[in-house]
Design an enzyme around this catalytic site. Structure first.
Site, short mmCIF file in Angstrom:
data_model
loop_
_atom_site.label_atom_id
_atom_site.label_comp_id
_atom_site.label_asym_id
_atom_site.label_seq_id
_atom_site.Cartn_x
_atom_site.Cartn_y
_atom_site.Cartn_z
N ASP A 162 0.88 -1.18 0.00
CA ASP A 162 0.00 0.00 0.00
C ASP A 162 0.91 1.23 0.00
O ASP A 162 1.61 1.50 0.99
CB ASP A 162 -0.87 -0.06 1.27
CG ASP A 162 -1.85 1.10 1.37
OD1 ASP A 162 -1.63 2.12 0.71
OD2 ASP A 162 -2.83 0.95 2.13
N HIS A 163 0.89 1.97 -1.08
CA HIS A 163 1.85 3.07 -1.22
C HIS A 163 1.52 4.23 -0.28
O HIS A 163 2.34 5.13 -0.09
CB HIS A 163 1.91 3.55 -2.67
CG HIS A 163 3.25 4.09 -3.06
ND1 HIS A 163 4.22 4.43 -2.15
CD2 HIS A 163 3.79 4.33 -4.28
CE1 HIS A 163 5.28 4.89 -2.77
NE2 HIS A 163 5.06 4.84 -4.08
#
Ligand code: CAO
Length: 561
Positions: free
Chosen positions: A533-534
């Site tokens: 999850d950036h």
């Protein structure tokens, strides 16, 4: 004293599936508290304890098939309930006595009184389409009292296929979907939400299509090309009746992008009641229960999300719906409904994909020594009766790296402003089953040895493939691993198992030439693909995470450090 809780009268239904277990051993329950939820094809029903007390043990699991009279749990009745409990023991099962609500099977529902009436005499009556008016009424619902219509899923003019849900009715403890007994167009709806009904109450009048009409109405579901069959030959005559059909099919596209059709709502009576009380449209709620079942927590989470103003992925995001295509125009087709597991999985994956900005970091790790070590343990593994694959080593190594990189073993709060770091290492493991993908969880994987992990992998995979996983088996993961190693491939982009923030994809070990200063040497290389999850993790961290994982897997002595 100890009492047995049994399945009450559920009509003639046998082998009804347990879909939810609502209590655990040690739980205090009241007489009316539900203990399990059972579900046949068309109805779900909560089975209450019958007497107040403490649950001693459960004798069924999710997925078991049960019939009337079967013991589902043992309970120590509480002192004040003792007298009542003793009474109950000598009498019929209390719940059966109090509430003979029947869980209808599909067969019963299909056997609903469906009185065929005269052929329709409306303006279209002159057409050679054998259209008939059919009244669909409430079928046998046992001796259930206070049965109320809680949902009306159709309106005049709607086209329905056989088995599409028309109306949902609910008694105190059971809800039941009443399906169309055949395909056709709704002419009239005779009930509204809140109408009290009983067996025989007329629900809708349907213009049922006869053979010729069926193919013309069927154009809405993509069968109009089949009109080239001999019996549909008078295409000119059939054409005017097809006009309304494409409009019907376009309707779902206008619905909120992540709303489901009513017929797909999978929730028990108590959840439906709660949703009604809170004004929640269940079609918009994602189910996290077994096979996508909507549980009370899902309804509460939905309300919380709306109250906090957190953006729902599709609402307002302007995501254009995909076009509805009539594929039969291009050749022969077959429609196959998704299994519930696959449909639930699809929903979870879609939700994660829409909510989480995914990035995948790929790497290749030299596992020659690990593979040699694994091969050297083959005889011992056989003696122990386990299959030693690379997976337990990978899971063990992940736990070590997760401890060094705590933000990978975390979730983000709803506003993505706070990390919720987990001090436990429960590793989800994607398992491929004929019904779809499921992700059972290996609890406290960091505290388990390689043999123990191996055994648990086999055990959970077996349970998954035999539909024996409980809700608890699939809850609480903090990081997941998806291994396609046995199948092949050099890399893929796994979708994060939200609300986790990362997932490791594992592909197949292959022998590759690796430059070792002076020459190429053959090494066994394992491809790894870490999706993250950036919002929570940046690329450099992900790079370090995978590099560190590689160091450990290339020299597993490091696992002991
Ligand atoms: N490279 C080469 N061989 C591998 C390997 C790899 N990375 N991983 C496993 N193998 C080998 C095993 O050693 C075993 O061989 P032997 O029988 O000769 O020992 C064989 O492949 C079969 O392994 P397995 O699949 O039975 O066992 P596993 O521990 O590797 O995996 C499980 C278990 C349940 C994870 C797996 O069976 C499964 O279902 N994987 C699919 C997961 C999936 O669908 N993911 C995609 C989801 S999208 O993100």
């Amino acid at each position: 004293m100890s009492q047995e809780i049994r399945i009450p009268d559920i009509g003639d239904a046998e082998d009804v599936e347990v879909v939810e277990i609502l209590v655990s051993a040690g739980d205090q329950v009241g007489a009316d508290d539900p203990v399990i939820v059972i579900e046949s094809d068309k109805a779900s029903m909560e089975v209450p304890a019958g007497v107040a007390g403490t649950i001693e043990s459960l004798t069924v699991s999710v997925g078991d098939k049960v019939s009337e009279g079967q013991v589902i749990a043992r309970l120590a009745s509480s002192d004040e309930a003792g007298a009542e409990g003793e009474k109950a023991e000598t009498a019929e099962p209390p719940e059966a006595r109090k509430r003979p609500a029947k869980a209808e099977t599909a067969d019963e529902a299909e056997a609903a009184p469906a009185a065929a009436a005269e052929p329709a005499e409306d303006g279209a009556g002159a057409q050679p389409t054998e259209e008939r008016e059919i009244d669909i009424a409430v079928p046998n619902i046992g001796e259930a009292e206070n049965v109320e219509v809680i949902e009306v899923a159709v309106k005049p003019g709607d086209h329905v296929d056989e088995n599409d849900v028309l109306v949902v009715v609910e008694s105190d403890k059971a809800s039941m979907e009443i399906p169309a007994t055949q395909a056709g167009t709704i002419k009239e709806v005779h009930v509204a939400v809140g109408t009290q009904v009983e067996e025989g109450t007329k629900l809708v009048t349907l213009l049922a299509a006869g053979r010729a009409a069926s193919s013309s109405v069927g154009a809405a579901s993509g069968r109009e090309q089949k009109d080239s069959r001999p019996e549909a030959a008078p295409t000119g005559a059939a054409a005017p009746k097809e006009k309304a059909a494409p409009k019907e099919k376009a309707a779902p596209a206008a619905a909120p992008p992540h709303a489901r059709p009513r017929s797909d709502i999978y929730a028990g009576p108590a959840v439906r009641r709660l949703a009604r009380e809170l004004g929640v449209d269940l079609a918009q709620v994602n189910g996290t229960g077994n096979r996508g079942r909507i549980v009370k927590d899902d309804v509460k989470a939905f309300v919380k999300e709306r109250m906090s103003g957190a953006a729902t992925p599709a609402a307002g995001a302007g995501i254009p719906p995909l076009p509805v295509v009539d594929f039969s125009k291009f050749g022969e087709i077959e429609e196959q409904p998704l299994s519930r597991t696959r449909a639930a999985g699809a929903q979870n994956l879609h939700r994660a994909w829409l909510n989480i900005p995914h990035v995948t970091q790929h790497d290749e790790v030299d596992v020659t020594d690990l593979e040699d070590f694994r091969a050297s343990l083959k005889a011992e593994a056989e003696q122990r009766g386990v299959k030693l694959t690379p997976l337990p080593f990978i899971i063990k190594a992940c736990c070590q790296v997760l401890k060094e990189f705590p933000t990978f073993n975390a979730s983000l709060d709803a506003e993505a402003k706070t990390f919720i770091l987990k001090r436990y290492y429960h590793i989800g493991m994607a398992v491929d089953t004929p019904d779809g993908l499921v992700v059972p969880v290996i609890r406290d994987a960091d505290r388990k040895g390689i043999w123990e992990l191996s055994e648990e992998i086999v055990e959970l995979a077996d349970k998954a493939r035999n539909k024996k996983l409980s809700m608890d088996d699939m809850r609480g993961g903090s990081f997941s691993v998806s291994s396609l190693g046995a199948i092949g491939g050099t890399g893929f982009t796994p979708i994060i198992n939200a609300p986790e923030v990362a997932i490791l994809g594992v592909s197949r070990v292959t022998v590759r030439p690796v430059w070792r200063g002076e020459a190429f040497v053959p090494r066994k290389m394992l491809p790894l693909s870490l999706s993250y999850d950036h919002r929570a993790i940046n690329g450099a961290e992900a790079g370090r995470f995978v590099t560190r994982l590689g160091e450990i897997l290339s020299d597993i002595r490091r696992l002991a450090l």
